[in-house]
Write an enzyme that holds these catalytic residues in place. Structure first.
Site, PDB file in Angstrom:
ATOM      1  N   GLU A 165      36.069  40.804  47.792  1.00 48.01           N
ATOM      2  CA  GLU A 165      36.192  42.233  48.073  1.00 48.01           C
ATOM      3  C   GLU A 165      35.862  42.596  49.515  1.00 48.01           C
ATOM      4  O   GLU A 165      34.867  43.296  49.774  1.00 48.01           O
ATOM      5  CB  GLU A 165      35.315  43.039  47.102  1.00 48.01           C
ATOM      6  CG  GLU A 165      35.674  42.819  45.645  1.00 48.01           C
ATOM      7  CD  GLU A 165      34.979  43.792  44.700  1.00 48.01           C
ATOM      8  OE1 GLU A 165      34.187  44.625  45.154  1.00 48.01           O
ATOM      9  OE2 GLU A 165      35.249  43.713  43.486  1.00 48.01           O
ATOM     10  N   GLU A 372      37.466  39.594  38.502  1.00 48.19           N
ATOM     11  CA  GLU A 372      36.383  40.434  37.973  1.00 48.19           C
ATOM     12  C   GLU A 372      36.991  41.574  37.173  1.00 48.19           C
ATOM     13  O   GLU A 372      37.953  42.202  37.611  1.00 48.19           O
ATOM     14  CB  GLU A 372      35.535  41.084  39.082  1.00 48.19           C
ATOM     15  CG  GLU A 372      34.596  40.170  39.774  1.00 48.19           C
ATOM     16  CD  GLU A 372      33.725  40.903  40.802  1.00 48.19           C
ATOM     17  OE1 GLU A 372      33.482  42.125  40.646  1.00 48.19           O
ATOM     18  OE2 GLU A 372      33.307  40.248  41.758  1.00 48.19           O
TER      19      GLU A 372
HETATM   20  C1  FCB Z   1      32.222  44.474  42.320  1.00 47.06           C
HETATM   21  C2  FCB Z   1      31.377  43.380  42.921  1.00 47.06           C
HETATM   22  C3  FCB Z   1      30.431  42.729  41.945  1.00 47.06           C
HETATM   23  C4  FCB Z   1      29.814  43.748  41.002  1.00 47.06           C
HETATM   24  C5  FCB Z   1      30.880  44.600  40.370  1.00 47.06           C
HETATM   25  C6  FCB Z   1      30.367  45.595  39.377  1.00 47.06           C
HETATM   26  O1  FCB Z   1      32.620  45.368  43.309  1.00 47.06           O
HETATM   27  O2  FCB Z   1      32.194  42.369  43.476  1.00 47.06           O
HETATM   28  O3  FCB Z   1      29.464  42.028  42.682  1.00 47.06           O
HETATM   29  O4  FCB Z   1      28.869  44.479  41.652  1.00 47.06           O
HETATM   30  O5  FCB Z   1      31.588  45.277  41.371  1.00 47.06           O
END
Ligand code: FCB
Length: 468
Positions: A165, A372
């Site tokens: 990210e 994620e």
């Molecule tokens: C993302 C992050 C991860 C976590 C999630 C909820 O932005 O990459 O580390 O904090 O959100």
């Protein structure tokens, strides 16, 4: 309707070093920007820090056993840069590398595929003191660090991710300041975005030469599914601006070797982008083996009108008196309709489908991995000690149905990583937000799999998503 995922699909959970490891002073590790930031009063809720976190550094073997018992076949983790190359320069520290080697060996022993991320936000503090991501040299330091880790683990890790990210690193770290290092300098944020892109490209090149031929190189972005509140010209233009700053500033150079012309125009009153050197874009556009997509929630925007009053500068990651959107001051953010999680993030799986189809169109031969996806809920053990989290199961079910739909529509999705394995240090929110499939009692460090962990493990073992 019950649906099946193909054999070989990666079913994983994800974590990040600073959020789980603790042991911040052990083995020669030096502070990262997150150590400094979390120890600065007022930056993290409740004054929480990652000093102990969930003590994964000492509980590594048990945590891998737990994953294996649940039934997942992949694990996405990050390497702490200051643990393996303290201060971000010079030789590696063997004890730091040994920890990750032991972790990888444990995973492989249990038949779990390691997916390694080089950078999940913990820049060595010394590099920030020297200027941080707004400085070009940081990108070269990152490539050196990539070499160290590739030389140490390239014989046993096949799947490599450069950055996690970069939007958060650049714009929450240097524009809104709600993440480390907490700077609020819009031009520095744009410079940081470019140097993160460059760091990605340089590290990708380094990995290609340092890894055996089977090594795979990826990056995890958090693209925004941006929707305009109405289809008025002004609202559509607000969407275009945020799409440029949230998405295309990273994926255009990475996938196509260009910066969006509209972004350069939108920000020309701030910078002439002369920090982009002649050959940079060719470096950044390094062919990838997959694109990692992190998705939680869509974003709704409109153009500001006189009746909007003082603007709320929401970025979903904490209170933000400074905007994370350089040059987009006239954009207003709205909450998308529907239920929200404990983060206040709306639950809307259509955004994930939209993004998977978007990148399928933009990069037709590039496999996609959801690196994620997940939700925070205020989970608590019941009287019998078990933790039931039906909302999380519903969230996961909805999003996995969207993934399956995208695959049926032609998206080449190779895996899904639930954020997160364990409850952990949720950055500026501290330990107050629980994203884990496994509950952690922060007093005893006991791990209790929530019902979602059992549900997800069953899915991982069978590849069958039951109807809901
Ligand atoms: C993302 C992050 C991860 C976590 C999630 C909820 O932005 O990459 O580390 O904090 O959100």
């Amino acid at each position: 309707m019950t649906v099946s995922f193909p054999p070989g699909f990666l079913w994983g959970t994800a974590t990040a070093a600073y959020q789980i490891e603790g042991a911040v002073g052990e083995g020669g590790r030096t502070p990262s920007i997150w150590d400094t930031f979390s120890h600065t009063p007022g930056k993290v809720e409740n004054g929480d820090t990652g000093d102990v976190a969930v003590d994964h550094f000492h509980r590594r073997a048990d945590d891998v056993r737990l994953m294996s018992e649940l039934g997942v076949n992949a694990y996405r983790f990050s390497v702490s840069w200051p643990r393996v190359q303290p201060t971000g320069r010079g030789p590696a520290v063997q004890r730091g590398l040994d920890f990750y080697r032991a972790l990888v060996d444990d995973l492989l022993d249990h038949g779990i595929t390691p997916v390694l991320t080089l950078y999940h936000w913990d820049l060595p503090q010394e590099l920030e003191t020297a200027g941080g991501w707004p400085e070009r040299d940081t990108a070269h330091r990152f490539a050196d660090y990539a070499r160290i880790v590739a030389d140490a683990l390239g014989d046993r890790v096949e799947r490599w991710t450069t950055l996690n990210e970069p939007w958060c690193s650049a714009f929450l770290g240097y524009a809104s300041g709600v993440h480390a290092p907490g700077r609020t300098e819009p031009v520095a944020a744009l410079r940081a975005a470019h140097h993160l892109n460059l760091a990605h490209g340089l590290a990708a090149q380094t990995l290609r030469t340092a890894l055996p031929a089977r090594g795979q190189v990826s990056v995890s972005v958090n693209p925004s599914a941006v929707r305009a509140r109405t289809d008025s010209e002004a609202d559509l233009d607000a969407r275009r601006r945020i799409d440029a700053l949230a998405n295309r500033v990273f994926t255009d150079p990475m996938l196509h070797g260009t910066y969006p012309a509209d972004l350069l125009t939108d920000t020309e009153h701030l910078t002439d982008w002369s920090f982009v050197h002649a050959d940079d874009l060719a470096v950044i556009r390094h062919p990838l083996d997959s694109l990692g997509i992190n998705y939680y929630s869509p974003t709704v925007v409109s153009a500001a009108t006189d009746s909007d009053g003082p603007r709320e500068r929401k970025d979903g990651h904490g209170p933000a008196p400074h905007s994370p959107w350089p040059g987009a001051d006239a954009v207003v953010f709205h909450r998308a309709p529907g239920d929200v999680t404990d983060m206040g993030w709306p639950v809307d799986p259509t955004g994930l489908h939209e993004l998977l189809m978007r990148y399928t169109r933009e990069a037709p031969r590039l496999p996609l991995v959801i690196t994620e996806n997940g939700a925070a809920y205020p989970d608590k053990p019941g009287a019998d000690g078990t933790v039931h989290d039906p909302e999380r199961i519903r969230y996961l079910h909805g999003h996995l149905s969207a993934v399956h739909r995208a695959m049926a529509d032609g998206a080449d999705v190779r895996g899904y990583f639930l954020w997160s394995l364990l409850d952990n240090f949720e950055w500026a929110y501290g330990y107050g937000k629980r994203f884990g499939a496994v509950y952690v009692d922060y007093d005893t460090q006991d791990r209790v799999p929530k019902s979602s962990a059992r549900w997800y493990g069953e899915l991982a073992r069978t590849g069958v998503l039951p109807g809901c």
